[in-house]
Enzyme design. Sequence first.
Site, short mmCIF file in Angstrom:
data_model
loop_
_atom_site.label_atom_id
_atom_site.label_comp_id
_atom_site.label_asym_id
_atom_site.label_seq_id
_atom_site.Cartn_x
_atom_site.Cartn_y
_atom_site.Cartn_z
N ASP A 1 29.32 66.19 67.36
CA ASP A 1 29.38 64.73 67.32
C ASP A 1 29.10 64.28 65.88
O ASP A 1 29.85 63.47 65.30
CB ASP A 1 28.32 64.17 68.28
CG ASP A 1 28.36 62.66 68.39
OD1 ASP A 1 29.36 62.05 67.98
OD2 ASP A 1 27.37 62.08 68.90
N ASP B 1 22.77 72.52 59.34
CA ASP B 1 22.38 71.78 58.13
C ASP B 1 23.18 72.29 56.92
O ASP B 1 23.73 71.51 56.14
CB ASP B 1 20.86 71.83 57.89
CG ASP B 1 20.25 73.20 58.15
OD1 ASP B 1 20.98 74.13 58.58
OD2 ASP B 1 19.04 73.36 57.90
N ASP C 1 31.99 63.04 62.65
CA ASP C 1 31.95 61.79 61.89
C ASP C 1 32.02 62.09 60.40
O ASP C 1 32.73 61.42 59.64
CB ASP C 1 30.66 61.00 62.18
CG ASP C 1 30.84 59.98 63.30
OD1 ASP C 1 31.69 60.24 64.19
OD2 ASP C 1 30.16 58.95 63.31
N LYS D 1 22.07 76.63 65.28
CA LYS D 1 20.77 76.28 64.70
C LYS D 1 19.74 77.25 65.27
O LYS D 1 18.63 76.87 65.67
CB LYS D 1 20.43 74.81 65.02
CG LYS D 1 19.23 74.27 64.28
CD LYS D 1 19.39 74.22 62.77
CE LYS D 1 18.04 74.05 62.09
NZ LYS D 1 18.13 74.15 60.62
N TYR E 1 23.69 66.63 75.44
CA TYR E 1 24.08 65.39 76.11
C TYR E 1 24.27 65.59 77.62
O TYR E 1 25.04 64.89 78.25
CB TYR E 1 25.38 64.83 75.52
CG TYR E 1 25.30 64.42 74.06
CD1 TYR E 1 24.12 64.45 73.35
CD2 TYR E 1 26.45 64.01 73.38
CE1 TYR E 1 24.06 64.08 72.01
CE2 TYR E 1 26.40 63.62 72.05
CZ TYR E 1 25.20 63.68 71.37
OH TYR E 1 25.17 63.30 70.05
C1 IPM Z 1 32.27 60.07 69.88
C2 IPM Z 1 31.47 58.87 70.11
C3 IPM Z 1 30.78 58.97 71.45
C4 IPM Z 1 30.06 60.27 71.51
C5 IPM Z 1 29.81 57.84 71.68
C6 IPM Z 1 30.53 56.54 71.86
C7 IPM Z 1 28.87 58.14 72.80
O1 IPM Z 1 30.56 58.69 69.08
O2 IPM Z 1 33.29 60.23 70.55
O3 IPM Z 1 31.89 60.89 69.04
O4 IPM Z 1 29.26 60.59 70.67
O5 IPM Z 1 30.32 61.06 72.44
MG MG Z 2 30.29 60.34 67.91
#
Ligand code: IPM
Ligand code: MG
Length: 357
Positions: free
Chosen positions: A246, A222, A250, A189, A138
């Site tokens: 990231d 993975d 989640d 990876k 990123y």
């Molecule tokens: C997070 C969010 C952010 C990220 C988004 C909103 C860009 O998903 O804090 O994980 O991935 O950095």
């Molecule tokens: Mg995120």
Amino acid sequence: MNSYKIAAIPADGIGPEVIRAGLAVLDAVAARDGGFTLDVTEFDWGSDYYKRHGAMMPADGPEQLKAHDAIYFGAVGAPDVPDHITLWGLRLPICQGFDQYANVRPTRILPGIKAPLAGIGPGDLDWVIVRENSEGEYSGHGGRAHKGLPEEVATEVSIFTRVGVTRIMRYAFALAQKRPRKLLTVVTKSNAQRFGMVMWDEIAAEVAREFPDVTWDKMLVDAMTVRMVLKPQSLDTIVATNLHADILSDLAGALAGSLGVAPTANIDPEGRYPSMFEPIHGSAFDITGKGIANPVASFWTAAQMLEHLGEPMAAARLMAAVEQVCAAGIMTPDVGGTATTQEVTDAVVEAVRGANA
Ligand code: IPM
Ligand code: MG
């Protein structure tokens, strides 16, 4: 007595509701502790500010924030402003400008919250994900040429630097060392990505030598998803790149029962700049103004903020109060309860006041 200067940026959607709740709880914690005070300044930056001024924050916004010890952030995102404007206009310039390179995401199953894995409850899943927050996938390097033509090309280049990888590894090893299990999993990876990820692995092994008492292992990203689902107890502290963490965070939030309670800390470990604390959930405009936003993530990140400010006892008291309230079933609808934001907040304030710890 210590007085900490906090910059509150509630911003968009449910941000103002959960930050208001968090500030009420922080007030109660400071009053109960007696050893410190919080001097809070609120900033009205965000999408409404953008509609009035054409920018998410004033040009000297970062300069204004620098005078604070920490930033308490709500959420950005509005239905009528493009996401890349809201994100790159406020939250990311703060993360990047203040070199908050360690993004720290604790995950636990809070008592009373139903988690989706059979037979896995509080105590079985207790992780901290350390996300590299300044470079990697990123970093914003890339470009597009021949736009719209059949030969259009786009690149999105991952940047890994020795400095960037070394500092996040050191942070993760040091954090693992402070936790009881002293256990770190380095996500990689390097089978498929032969350059950046191989350097990542090499630096992990180098830094590991500085922390001989930390047990560490390496997982391909993975395979890591499988291990998180099938053997959650085998993990403790986890370090991964910006993109990998990231995604994994989640998954971690879902496995703990709800992303709605997940907190995050954007930390400049060297303390040159204020660090920023926020709930992971977004602005959630579908429930904005209904008074039912879950304030737990903003309480949890407030506890991270207290810890960072050097008030670990107050942080622990706040988390104990949150867990007590969750265990009593006083929860918002997103996690199966019937309470409002205000009711959860009042209950946590009560629990903090009554705490004898
Ligand atoms: C997070 C969010 C952010 C990220 C988004 C909103 C860009 O998903 O804090 O994980 O991935 O950095
Ligand atoms: Mg995120």
